[in-house]
Scaffold this motif. Structure first.
Motif, short mmCIF file in Angstrom:
data_model
loop_
_atom_site.label_atom_id
_atom_site.label_comp_id
_atom_site.label_asym_id
_atom_site.label_seq_id
_atom_site.Cartn_x
_atom_site.Cartn_y
_atom_site.Cartn_z
N VAL A 124 0.84 -1.20 0.00
CA VAL A 124 0.00 0.00 0.00
C VAL A 124 0.88 1.24 0.00
N GLY A 125 0.30 2.33 -0.46
CA GLY A 125 1.02 3.58 -0.52
C GLY A 125 0.07 4.76 -0.48
N ARG A 126 0.57 5.91 -0.92
CA ARG A 126 -0.25 7.12 -0.93
C ARG A 126 -1.52 6.87 -1.75
N GLY A 127 -2.65 7.25 -1.19
CA GLY A 127 -3.93 7.04 -1.87
C GLY A 127 -4.61 5.74 -1.50
N ASP A 128 -3.98 4.95 -0.62
CA ASP A 128 -4.57 3.70 -0.14
C ASP A 128 -4.95 3.85 1.33
N LEU A 129 -5.61 2.81 1.88
CA LEU A 129 -6.05 2.83 3.27
C LEU A 129 -5.46 1.63 4.01
N ILE A 130 -5.03 1.87 5.23
CA ILE A 130 -4.67 0.79 6.16
C ILE A 130 -5.57 0.90 7.37
N GLN A 168 -16.61 2.65 4.82
CA GLN A 168 -16.70 4.10 4.64
C GLN A 168 -15.55 4.67 3.80
N ARG A 169 -14.62 3.84 3.38
CA ARG A 169 -13.44 4.37 2.70
C ARG A 169 -13.78 4.86 1.29
N THR A 170 -12.95 5.76 0.84
CA THR A 170 -13.05 6.23 -0.54
C THR A 170 -11.90 5.66 -1.39
N GLU A 171 -10.91 5.09 -0.73
CA GLU A 171 -9.76 4.53 -1.44
C GLU A 171 -10.13 3.20 -2.11
N GLU A 172 -9.52 2.94 -3.24
CA GLU A 172 -9.80 1.68 -3.94
C GLU A 172 -9.14 0.50 -3.23
N ARG A 173 -7.88 0.69 -2.80
CA ARG A 173 -7.15 -0.41 -2.17
C ARG A 173 -7.08 -0.21 -0.66
N ASN A 200 -15.11 -9.18 2.93
CA ASN A 200 -16.43 -8.63 2.61
C ASN A 200 -16.36 -7.23 2.04
N HIS A 201 -15.23 -6.54 2.28
CA HIS A 201 -15.11 -5.16 1.81
C HIS A 201 -13.95 -4.99 0.83
N GLY A 202 -13.52 -6.07 0.19
CA GLY A 202 -12.53 -5.98 -0.87
C GLY A 202 -11.15 -5.55 -0.42
#
Length: 390
Positions: A124-130, A168-173, A200-202
């Motif tokens: 993961v990187g900038r623009g992703d969610l952890i 609730q995330r907007t990030e794809e990954r 369940n949430h990809g």
């Protein structure tokens, strides 16, 4: 020498690091100054401060494995894994631990810390969610920070909060990060529920099994194997050779595609000198012992149950017994009192644990007998009474 501050005030900078004195004084006053415990090779101390859960670090077969690797390959790997730092021994070990833990592939790093940081920052990187939790190890926390992804931290074990953050995330990954067995108190995380929330949430999920390998699961294969999730899709597992295997190094396990990706993208693999052959040889020998004696983890957990009961604390789910004292100073004093009577125990203080929860941390070993465990319990009880914690 003086410098002119923008406000017009002169600043003296004879010693740019003079602030270290004040910082050291504050740490000392708070009971947070640390001094490494120096062991001698012939020390008679009973060691319950290490993570050598199966007592294999000094096993003759493990030592012989290290010696054989030294004879064959020399003292160091001599370069990064991508140059000439990968030996046939590394590849053999990776195949064997992947097979043992039920994953298609594995990649060895120089430490568990570097394995966690490398895996997270490569995935993961900038623009992703952890989504992480409050119980994760420092190596996972640092991997999250270095990734530059957005990080949401939830309470330890709160899989509903993980699912909500993912929904609730907007990030794809997205990547869910957790320990399977928390290092501070040895309690297990709700891995099945967390994995279900991720799927369940990809999202993918990374589980650190450092304190589960050799401790939990069938034949010591870990909590992931115990739950039937070995080799599951979108699941990455990290573990170490420095605890139950008694050696050094870290491993990332997953698909063949994941291994290939880490070789290309994990900076702690690409730019680090490869794990030294002696550590690989020792870990490989320890893995063979564990494979041949699957009851070792049962003996370990039986010892943990006995020591916890004798100490009058709850029976742990793994092999860590955590005795919370509160403030750092009495915790340090209790650990010193144990050491004075020949017993090494861990002393965890902030930032390793939250403020107000400083504690003694005892890590049990499979090779200890009941008489030794009873002696340790008596020493710990006396130390706690000495500092007013009982």
């Amino acid at each position: 020498m003086t410098l002119l501050h923008p406000s017009g005030t002169d600043i003296r900078v004879d010693d740019a690091l003079s602030w270290l004195d004040d910082d050291a004084a504050r740490r000392d006053a708070a009971g947070l100054h640390r001094v490494p415990v120096v062991r001698q090779s012939d020390s008679p101390m009973i060691n319950l401060a290490s993570n050598d859960y199966l007592g294999l670090s000094t096993h003759p077969a493990v030592v012989a494995g290290a010696h054989a690797a030294l004879d064959d390959w020399g003292a160091g790997s001599t370069a990064s894994r991508l140059v000439v730092g990968t030996t046939a021994l590394h590849i053999d070990f990776e195949h064997e631990i992947a097979d043992f833990l039920g994953f298609p592939a594995a990649l060895a790093f120089s430490s568990g810390y570097l394995a966690n940081v490398g895996a997270i920052t490569a995935l993961v990187g900038r623009g992703d969610l952890i989504v992480s939790d409050t119980g994760t190890h420092a190596s996972l926390i640092d991997g999250c920070r270095l990734s530059r992804a957005r990080v949401v931290v939830v309470e330890r074990g709160d899989h509903a909060a993980v699912a909500e953050a993912l929904a609730q995330r907007t990030e794809e990954r997205a990547l869910v990060v957790t320990d399977s067995v928390y290092s501070i108190d040895g309690e297990p995380a709700p891995i099945a529920e967390l994995y279900s929330a991720a799927r369940n949430h990809g999202a993918a999920m990374l589980v650190d099994e450092a304190h589960a390998l050799g401790v939990r699961g069938p034949g010591g294969r870990g909590l992931v194997a115990e739950l039937g999730l070995s080799g599951a899709p979108d699941l990455v597992v990290t573990t170490v050779m420095s605890k139950s295997l008694g050696a050094q190094g870290g491993v990332v396990l997953g698909s063949d595609l994941l291994r290939s990706h880490l070789i290309d993208r994990a900076r702690t693999f690409i730019f680090d000198t490869g794990l030294n052959p002696a550590a690989v040889g020792a870990a490989r020998a320890a893995l063979s012992l564990l494979r041949d004696d699957p009851q070792m983890p049962d003996r370990l957990r039986a010892n943990a149950t006995h020591l916890a009961a004798t100490c009058g604390v709850p029976v742990p789910a793994a092999a860590v017994i955590s005795i919370v004292i509160g403030d750092p100073q009495p915790a340090v004093a209790a650990a010193a009192a144990c050491r004075d009577r020949g017993v090494l125990v861990g002393c965890f203080r902030p930032p390793s644990v939250p403020a107000g929860t400083s504690r003694l941390r005892l890590t049990v070993r499979a090779d200890l007998d009941v008489d030794t465990l009873d002696h340790v319990a008596g020493v710990v009880d006396d130390a706690l009474r000495q500092v007013g914690a009982r």
